[in-house]
Design a protein around this motif. Structure first.
Motif, PDB file in Angstrom:
ATOM      1  N   MET A   1       1.028  -1.064   0.137  1.00  0.00           N
ATOM      2  CA  MET A   1      -0.058  -0.044   0.137  1.00  0.00           C
ATOM      3  C   MET A   1       0.691   1.306  -0.072  1.00  0.00           C
ATOM      4  O   MET A   1       1.998   1.213   0.417  1.00  0.00           O
ATOM      5  CB  MET A   1      -0.960   0.008   1.300  1.00  0.00           C
ATOM      6  N   THR A   2       0.197   2.436  -0.412  1.00  0.00           N
ATOM      7  CA  THR A   2       0.978   3.630  -0.704  1.00  0.00           C
ATOM      8  C   THR A   2       0.257   4.587   0.417  1.00  0.00           C
ATOM      9  O   THR A   2      -0.809   4.723   0.352  1.00  0.00           O
ATOM     10  CB  THR A   2       0.945   4.221  -1.891  1.00  0.00           C
ATOM     11  N   ILE A   3       1.093   5.267   1.275  1.00  0.00           N
ATOM     12  CA  ILE A   3       0.700   6.483   1.949  1.00  0.00           C
ATOM     13  C   ILE A   3       1.797   7.709   1.714  1.00  0.00           C
ATOM     14  O   ILE A   3       2.325   7.475   0.865  1.00  0.00           O
ATOM     15  CB  ILE A   3       1.037   6.059   3.587  1.00  0.00           C
ATOM     16  N   ARG A   4       1.255   8.850   2.195  1.00  0.00           N
ATOM     17  CA  ARG A   4       1.881   9.956   1.914  1.00  0.00           C
ATOM     18  C   ARG A   4       2.511  10.377   3.326  1.00  0.00           C
ATOM     19  O   ARG A   4       1.967  10.659   4.295  1.00  0.00           O
ATOM     20  CB  ARG A   4       0.704  10.925   1.619  1.00  0.00           C
ATOM     21  N   LEU A   5       3.876  10.364   3.293  1.00  0.00           N
ATOM     22  CA  LEU A   5       4.524  10.876   4.557  1.00  0.00           C
ATOM     23  C   LEU A   5       5.219  12.191   4.182  1.00  0.00           C
ATOM     24  O   LEU A   5       6.300  12.200   3.307  1.00  0.00           O
ATOM     25  CB  LEU A   5       5.760   9.897   4.757  1.00  0.00           C
ATOM     26  N   ASP A   6       4.877  13.180   4.954  1.00  0.00           N
ATOM     27  CA  ASP A   6       5.541  14.603   4.726  1.00  0.00           C
ATOM     28  C   ASP A   6       5.803  14.856   3.426  1.00  0.00           C
ATOM     29  O   ASP A   6       7.141  15.284   3.024  1.00  0.00           O
ATOM     30  CB  ASP A   6       7.041  14.498   5.624  1.00  0.00           C
TER      31      ASP A   6
ATOM     32  N   GLN B   1       5.611  13.148   0.505  1.00  0.00           N
ATOM     33  CA  GLN B   1       6.358  12.070  -0.291  1.00  0.00           C
ATOM     34  C   GLN B   1       5.519  10.835  -0.187  1.00  0.00           C
ATOM     35  O   GLN B   1       5.053  10.268   0.911  1.00  0.00           O
ATOM     36  CB  GLN B   1       7.895  11.999   0.080  1.00  0.00           C
ATOM     37  N   ASP B   2       5.355  10.152  -1.172  1.00  0.00           N
ATOM     38  CA  ASP B   2       4.931   8.749  -1.376  1.00  0.00           C
ATOM     39  C   ASP B   2       5.858   7.934  -0.628  1.00  0.00           C
ATOM     40  O   ASP B   2       6.980   7.748  -0.943  1.00  0.00           O
ATOM     41  CB  ASP B   2       4.448   8.384  -2.637  1.00  0.00           C
ATOM     42  N   LEU B   3       5.225   6.684   0.202  1.00  0.00           N
ATOM     43  CA  LEU B   3       5.899   5.702   0.697  1.00  0.00           C
ATOM     44  C   LEU B   3       5.123   4.390   0.689  1.00  0.00           C
ATOM     45  O   LEU B   3       3.978   4.486   0.960  1.00  0.00           O
ATOM     46  CB  LEU B   3       6.248   6.173   2.268  1.00  0.00           C
ATOM     47  N   SER B   4       5.830   3.474   0.200  1.00  0.00           N
ATOM     48  CA  SER B   4       5.153   2.128   0.163  1.00  0.00           C
ATOM     49  C   SER B   4       5.496   1.270   1.409  1.00  0.00           C
ATOM     50  O   SER B   4       6.619   1.211   1.810  1.00  0.00           O
ATOM     51  CB  SER B   4       5.613   1.191  -1.333  1.00  0.00           C
ATOM     52  N   LEU B   5       4.370   0.682   1.987  1.00  0.00           N
ATOM     53  CA  LEU B   5       4.590   0.003   3.229  1.00  0.00           C
ATOM     54  C   LEU B   5       3.448  -1.348   3.080  1.00  0.00           C
ATOM     55  O   LEU B   5       2.772  -1.337   2.260  1.00  0.00           O
ATOM     56  CB  LEU B   5       3.853   0.769   4.403  1.00  0.00           C
ATOM     57  N   PRO B   6       3.973  -2.494   3.688  1.00  0.00           N
ATOM     58  CA  PRO B   6       3.242  -3.466   3.903  1.00  0.00           C
ATOM     59  C   PRO B   6       1.829  -3.169   4.597  1.00  0.00           C
ATOM     60  O   PRO B   6       1.843  -2.514   5.327  1.00  0.00           O
ATOM     61  CB  PRO B   6       4.166  -4.693   4.526  1.00  0.00           C
ATOM     62  N   ALA B   7       0.682  -4.088   4.089  1.00  0.00           N
ATOM     63  CA  ALA B   7      -0.409  -3.770   4.851  1.00  0.00           C
ATOM     64  C   ALA B   7      -0.305  -4.228   6.273  1.00  0.00           C
ATOM     65  O   ALA B   7       0.635  -5.015   6.541  1.00  0.00           O
ATOM     66  CB  ALA B   7      -1.396  -4.721   3.985  1.00  0.00           C
TER      67      ALA B   7
ATOM     68  N   ALA C   1       3.254   3.219  14.683  1.00  0.00           N
ATOM     69  CA  ALA C   1       4.618   2.974  15.373  1.00  0.00           C
ATOM     70  C   ALA C   1       5.495   2.255  14.689  1.00  0.00           C
ATOM     71  O   ALA C   1       6.845   2.413  14.795  1.00  0.00           O
ATOM     72  CB  ALA C   1       4.089   2.073  16.759  1.00  0.00           C
ATOM     73  N   ASP C   2       4.897   1.239  14.098  1.00  0.00           N
ATOM     74  CA  ASP C   2       5.870   0.474  12.986  1.00  0.00           C
ATOM     75  C   ASP C   2       6.546   1.374  12.116  1.00  0.00           C
ATOM     76  O   ASP C   2       7.791   1.381  11.755  1.00  0.00           O
ATOM     77  CB  ASP C   2       5.208  -0.448  12.111  1.00  0.00           C
ATOM     78  N   LEU C   3       5.720   2.256  11.553  1.00  0.00           N
ATOM     79  CA  LEU C   3       6.692   3.329  10.502  1.00  0.00           C
ATOM     80  C   LEU C   3       7.652   4.087  11.405  1.00  0.00           C
ATOM     81  O   LEU C   3       8.730   4.314  10.759  1.00  0.00           O
ATOM     82  CB  LEU C   3       5.480   4.238  10.215  1.00  0.00           C
ATOM     83  N   LEU C   4       7.383   4.662  12.775  1.00  0.00           N
ATOM     84  CA  LEU C   4       8.389   5.379  13.261  1.00  0.00           C
ATOM     85  C   LEU C   4       9.659   4.393  13.284  1.00  0.00           C
ATOM     86  O   LEU C   4      10.716   4.781  13.187  1.00  0.00           O
ATOM     87  CB  LEU C   4       7.792   5.828  14.653  1.00  0.00           C
ATOM     88  N   ALA C   5       9.437   3.117  13.784  1.00  0.00           N
ATOM     89  CA  ALA C   5      10.491   2.199  14.120  1.00  0.00           C
ATOM     90  C   ALA C   5      11.333   1.882  12.522  1.00  0.00           C
ATOM     91  O   ALA C   5      12.645   1.822  12.584  1.00  0.00           O
ATOM     92  CB  ALA C   5       9.869   0.622  14.473  1.00  0.00           C
ATOM     93  N   GLN C   6      10.682   1.816  11.457  1.00  0.00           N
ATOM     94  CA  GLN C   6      11.352   1.826  10.245  1.00  0.00           C
ATOM     95  C   GLN C   6      11.969   2.836   9.847  1.00  0.00           C
ATOM     96  O   GLN C   6      13.379   2.840   9.485  1.00  0.00           O
ATOM     97  CB  GLN C   6      10.108   1.537   9.196  1.00  0.00           C
ATOM     98  N   LEU C   7      11.649   4.021  10.420  1.00  0.00           N
ATOM     99  CA  LEU C   7      12.311   5.260   9.867  1.00  0.00           C
ATOM    100  C   LEU C   7      13.334   5.474  11.141  1.00  0.00           C
ATOM    101  O   LEU C   7      14.143   6.559  10.815  1.00  0.00           O
ATOM    102  CB  LEU C   7      11.473   6.386   9.910  1.00  0.00           C
TER     103      LEU C   7
ATOM    104  N   GLY D   1      -3.688   5.478   1.270  1.00  0.00           N
ATOM    105  CA  GLY D   1      -3.991   6.718   0.965  1.00  0.00           C
ATOM    106  C   GLY D   1      -3.881   7.615   2.265  1.00  0.00           C
ATOM    107  O   GLY D   1      -3.989   8.774   2.259  1.00  0.00           O
ATOM    108  N   ASP D   2      -3.556   6.902   3.093  1.00  0.00           N
ATOM    109  CA  ASP D   2      -3.392   7.991   4.511  1.00  0.00           C
ATOM    110  C   ASP D   2      -2.285   9.003   4.307  1.00  0.00           C
ATOM    111  O   ASP D   2      -1.464   8.680   3.617  1.00  0.00           O
ATOM    112  CB  ASP D   2      -2.858   7.185   5.681  1.00  0.00           C
ATOM    113  N   GLN D   3      -2.525  10.098   5.073  1.00  0.00           N
ATOM    114  CA  GLN D   3      -1.335  11.252   5.050  1.00  0.00           C
ATOM    115  C   GLN D   3      -0.940  11.313   6.648  1.00  0.00           C
ATOM    116  O   GLN D   3      -1.494  11.499   7.403  1.00  0.00           O
ATOM    117  CB  GLN D   3      -2.066  12.477   4.643  1.00  0.00           C
ATOM    118  N   VAL D   4       0.445  10.832   6.558  1.00  0.00           N
ATOM    119  CA  VAL D   4       0.981  11.074   7.750  1.00  0.00           C
ATOM    120  C   VAL D   4       2.046  12.134   7.704  1.00  0.00           C
ATOM    121  O   VAL D   4       2.670  12.492   6.856  1.00  0.00           O
ATOM    122  CB  VAL D   4       1.761   9.719   8.153  1.00  0.00           C
TER     123      VAL D   4
END
Length: 66
Positions: free
Chosen positions: A1-6, A8-14, A19-25, A54-57
């Motif tokens: 899936m793709t979200i919008r992070l600051d 920019q588009d970012l692909s992540l697993p479903a 919290a997972d996103l912050l750990a990945q970053l 489609g979420d925006q973080v």
């Protein structure tokens, strides 16, 4: 899936949480504030908030003061 992070588009697993996103970053949880789809997201809610396509973080510098 793709979200919008600051902006920019970012692909992540479903099933990824905020919290997972912050750990990945490699961002310590206390070092950043988070907003999801324009709404502030409390630190305590990050582990239980699953991201959807489609979420925006937005990550921002937390402000402290009194």
């Amino acid at each position: 899936m793709t979200i919008r992070l600051d902006e920019q588009d970012l692909s992540l697993p479903a099933g990824h949480t905020v919290a997972d996103l912050l750990a990945q970053l490699q961002r310590p949880p206390e070092s950043v504030g988070t907003a999801l789809n324009g709404q502030f997201l409390r630190r305590e809610a990050r582990a239980s908030t699953t991201l959807q396509a489609g979420d925006q973080v937005l990550l921002f510098q937390p402000i402290v003061g009194g």
